[in-house]
Design an enzyme around this catalytic site. Structure first.
Site, mmCIF file in Angstrom:
data_model
loop_
_atom_site.group_PDB
_atom_site.id
_atom_site.type_symbol
_atom_site.label_atom_id
_atom_site.label_comp_id
_atom_site.label_asym_id
_atom_site.label_seq_id
_atom_site.Cartn_x
_atom_site.Cartn_y
_atom_site.Cartn_z
ATOM 1 N N LYS A 15 -49.456 0.839 -29.492
ATOM 2 C CA LYS A 15 -48.593 1.763 -28.745
ATOM 3 C C LYS A 15 -49.331 3.069 -28.497
ATOM 4 O O LYS A 15 -49.696 3.765 -29.444
ATOM 5 C CB LYS A 15 -47.299 2.064 -29.502
ATOM 6 C CG LYS A 15 -46.295 2.854 -28.646
ATOM 7 C CD LYS A 15 -45.118 3.363 -29.460
ATOM 8 C CE LYS A 15 -45.410 4.704 -30.095
ATOM 9 N NZ LYS A 15 -45.572 5.816 -29.100
ATOM 10 N N CYS A 67 -58.729 16.642 -34.851
ATOM 11 C CA CYS A 67 -58.510 16.815 -36.294
ATOM 12 C C CYS A 67 -59.746 17.344 -37.010
ATOM 13 O O CYS A 67 -59.639 17.851 -38.129
ATOM 14 C CB CYS A 67 -58.080 15.493 -36.925
ATOM 15 S SG CYS A 67 -56.547 14.832 -36.282
#
Length: 479
Positions: free
Chosen positions: A178, A285
């Site tokens: 997804k 990140c």
């Protein structure tokens, strides 16, 4: 005159489909703030269908040889390369990223990573067979875990999709992937390209929101759930997966310390840190967002970094002079602006600190100094083009400040002292330590963190092994 919106669809069992109940969401180009497509808002029926397709395809794909899986992945890499312009255009529309940088900095490593995992498929390692008990021979089997439920983020939609599906498929698993609800376009295009290579059901894509991802993780079919996202999302996935003891692979937030000692090459450090902090609008990140500078060079460093920020440009995807594009969505723009608005009185904005333009979600390259270790902007992930600077007195304090957050993904040390670099790399509690550089990644080396940055590794043979399970087989020599 109205422009017809592009219609994205799920890819389930080798077919492109709308959501079973017809629901859709609008997809916005963050560089313009305008809707350009609709995507399915997948519900339980769509998740069920995708999981059933993946489960049905698993036995056949599991039983392929490593050579067959390698050949398929190499074909995918070649196909991505052949349609690079389409993928780059879709990713830029997804994210607002500069077209040139996406083509040069994201597409090539993405293709290389697929090729790496194609090779890894044929290099599984384990203990040699042997007699560890009299009259008995033991062997180790490495097997795919099964169906993998995978959720990719919006900061690098294409590359993170590769990090998810390539090792899983190389190991013999099947996938239900997804993409983020804000960036589905490039992943749907990937499915279109992959369709001609893999057997039906090996690779499935369903679009949707948090509830869709939740339904995937809670579904009884997957043996493993993998997510790249926020700490909050990771905690929810771990909790949901625990109910039926699924394997979990989490790559979550970061707050990378960048420790600059007094003997560092300031000009080089500033130049590299600015790029590593502002690339992709700081939506990374591992971004170099939390700089710790020795007190003796603090003022000189801050002045140089503020100038580098002022010289850094953000703007439209087709502008060749920009380093980065917009933030991904209005909520992210609000989050970044909120950190600056809530700065304590002792903090000083040295550069930026404001939105750029009124169209799209652009934010200026920002430098903030004068901060203390317990300040909100030091402890929490901003995920935007904001670099903070703190001062330290010695190596011990630098290490205390660097490790003094809940994240532990990446870090860097800038010094000419080899012994100090080795001591810092040993004692920094982060999954990656760069020395006199920040942010380069290679397919052969692992990426993943500790503490609230999650667990499991992406890339490398370690990332590949995460998608396998180990079985011990013992046989009697007496027949």
């Amino acid at each position: 005159m109205t422009t017809e919106l592009r219609r994205l669809r799920n890819y389930i069992g080798g077919e492109f489909k709308d959501a079973a109940d017809g629901r859709t969401t609008e997809v916005v180009n963050p560089a313009t703030g305008e809707v350009y497509a609709t995507a399915p808002l997948s519900g339980q029926a769509d998740v069920d269908a995708a999981m059933a397709a993946a489960a049905a395809a698993f036995p056949g794909w599991r039983d392929t040889t490593p050579a067959e899986r390698q050949k398929a992945l190499l074909k995918i890499a070649d196909a991505f390369e052949a349609r690079a312009d389409e993928l780059v255009a879709a990713e830029s529309e997804n994210t607002g990223k500069p077209l040139g940088l996406t083509a040069s900095e994201e597409l090539p490593p993405m293709v290389d990573q697929i090729r790496f995992f194609a090779g890894a498929a044929r290099l599984l390692e384990g203990r040699s067979a042997g007699e560890y008990m009299d009259g008995m021979t033991s062997i180790i089997r490495r097997e795919p875990v099964g169906v993998c439920a995978q959720v990719a983020p919006w900061n690098y939609p294409m590359m993170m999709a590769v990090w998810k599906f390539a090792p899983a498929i190389a190991a013999g698993n099947t996938v239900v992937l997804k993409p983020s609800d804000t960036t589905p376009a490039s992943t749907v295009l990937m499915a279109e390209i992959i369709d001609s290579v893999l057997p039906k059901g090996v690779f499935n894509v369903i679009c949707g929101d948090r509830e869709t991802g939740k339904a995937m993780v809670e579904h009884s079919t997957p043996a493993m759930a993998s997510i790249t996202g926020s700490v909050r999302a990771g905690m929810q996935v771990a909790e949901s997966a625990s109910k039926d003891v699924k394997r979990v692979h989490l790559e979550l937030g970061g707050k990378a310390p960048v420790v600059v000692f007094e003997d560092a090459d300031i000009a080089k450090a500033v130049e590299d840190i600015a790029v590593a902090g502002y690339f992709n609008a700081g939506q990374d990140c591992t971004a170099a967002t939390r700089v710790l500078v020795h007190e003796s060079i603090h003022d000189e460093f801050v002045a140089a970094l503020a100038k580098a920020a002022a010289d850094t440009k953000t703007g439209a995807p087709d502008d060749e002079d920009v380093l980065y594009g917009p933030l991904n969505n209005p909520n992210q723009l609000q989050q970044v602006a909120g950190f600056i608005e809530r700065l304590p009185a002792h903090a000083k904005v040295e550069a930026g600190g404001h939105r750029v333009g009124e169209k799209g979600y652009f934010y200026a390259p920002t430098v903030v100094s004068g901060l203390k270790q317990d300040d909100e902007i030091i402890q929490n992930e901003v995920f935007g083009p904001v670099i903070t600077v703190q001062s330290f007195t010695d190596e011990s304090q630098a290490l205390e400040y660097a490790n003094g957050v809940e994240f532990a993904l990446a870090s860097s040390v800038w010094t000419k002292d080899h012994g100090r670099a080795m001591r810092m790399s040993k004692n920094l509690d982060f999954g990656c330590v760069w020395i006199n550089t920040h942010i380069p990644l290679v397919a052969e080396m692992p990426h993943g963190g500790f503490k609230k940055s999650g667990y499991g590794k992406d890339l490398s043979a370690y990332g590949f092994e995460d998608y396998t399970r180990i079985k011990h087989v013992m046989t009697s020599l007496d027949g």
